[in-house]
Scaffold this motif. Structure first.
Motif, short mmCIF file in Angstrom:
data_model
loop_
_atom_site.label_atom_id
_atom_site.label_comp_id
_atom_site.label_asym_id
_atom_site.label_seq_id
_atom_site.Cartn_x
_atom_site.Cartn_y
_atom_site.Cartn_z
N GLU A 64 47.43 -0.46 20.68
CA GLU A 64 47.60 0.30 19.44
C GLU A 64 48.21 -0.58 18.36
OE1 GLU A 64 48.62 4.94 20.39
OE2 GLU A 64 50.26 3.52 20.30
N LYS A 65 47.90 -0.21 17.14
CA LYS A 65 48.53 -0.84 15.98
C LYS A 65 49.43 0.17 15.30
CE LYS A 65 46.23 -4.71 16.23
NZ LYS A 65 46.88 -5.93 16.63
N LEU A 66 50.53 -0.33 14.77
CA LEU A 66 51.43 0.50 13.98
C LEU A 66 51.22 0.17 12.51
CD1 LEU A 66 54.72 0.22 16.06
CD2 LEU A 66 53.10 2.14 15.98
N THR A 82 51.27 5.26 14.20
CA THR A 82 49.88 4.94 14.55
C THR A 82 48.94 5.61 13.56
OG1 THR A 82 49.60 6.87 15.98
CG2 THR A 82 50.48 4.84 17.01
N VAL A 83 47.71 5.16 13.54
CA VAL A 83 46.69 5.79 12.69
C VAL A 83 46.49 7.24 13.10
CG1 VAL A 83 44.25 5.75 12.05
CG2 VAL A 83 45.54 3.62 12.14
N GLN A 117 50.49 -2.60 6.04
CA GLN A 117 50.30 -3.66 7.03
C GLN A 117 50.23 -3.03 8.42
OE1 GLN A 117 53.69 -6.15 6.52
NE2 GLN A 117 55.15 -4.56 7.07
N ARG A 118 49.52 -3.71 9.29
CA ARG A 118 49.42 -3.28 10.69
C ARG A 118 50.11 -4.31 11.57
NH1 ARG A 118 43.53 -1.72 9.49
NH2 ARG A 118 43.36 -3.95 9.36
N THR A 119 50.81 -3.80 12.57
CA THR A 119 51.43 -4.68 13.56
C THR A 119 51.15 -4.11 14.94
OG1 THR A 119 53.53 -3.48 13.40
CG2 THR A 119 53.30 -5.45 12.02
N GLU A 120 51.28 -4.96 15.93
CA GLU A 120 51.05 -4.51 17.31
C GLU A 120 52.17 -3.57 17.74
OE1 GLU A 120 51.41 -6.99 21.20
OE2 GLU A 120 49.40 -7.33 20.35
N ASN A 121 51.80 -2.50 18.42
CA ASN A 121 52.78 -1.56 18.97
C ASN A 121 53.37 -2.18 20.23
OD1 ASN A 121 54.23 0.53 20.08
ND2 ASN A 121 52.63 2.06 19.83
#
Length: 136
Positions: A76-78, A37-38, A66-70
């Motif tokens: 949250e984004k991963l 996570t950020v 890149q960001r993906t859904e947690n």
């Protein structure tokens, strides 16, 4: 001597890709521990969460992260590196290794072995001091 060669190589890479030292630090952390996570990235890079979020946004826009859904928390984004981001970090690693190889390739083996022995003794003496400081 080695440090200046490594830093010169790093500076070239930073200029070529127009990256900040904080971005490179974050990219190394992402390569080692992603996805994260950020908030986790902010802790590892010692940036505030808003600063880390802004940094990630810049890396995403440049195709380096890149960001993906947690899946465990959909709010949250991963964050993870892209192949292009991994390539940059890998090239920096290669330059780092090349600097050490260049510096040590002309030394006699017995000189390197003696230095290794003495440096290991120093590290052995330092280890208890630093392990206590890391785990108060």
């Amino acid at each position: 001597m080695i440090s200046s060669r490594v830093m010169r190589g790093m500076q070239d890479e930073l200029l070529e890709w127009d990256l900040s030292f904080s971005q490179i630090t974050a990219m190394h952390q992402l390569r080692a521990r992603a996805p994260m996570t950020v908030t986790q990235l902010s802790e590892l890079t010692r940036l505030s969460v808003p600063a880390a979020s802004h940094l990630v946004e810049r890396l995403v826009k440049r195709g380096l992260a890149q960001r993906t859904e947690n899946p465990e928390n959909r709010r949250e984004k991963l964050v993870d590196l892209t192949d292009a981001g991994r390539d940059i970090v890998g090239r920096m690693d290669s330059e780092f290794v090349r600097a050490y190889v260049t510096a040590f390739q002309g030394l006699h083996l017995d000189t390197v072995q003696a230095a290794t022995h003495h440096l290991q003794r120093v590290l052995d003496e330092l280890e208890p001091i630093y392990s206590c400081q890391e785990h108060p």
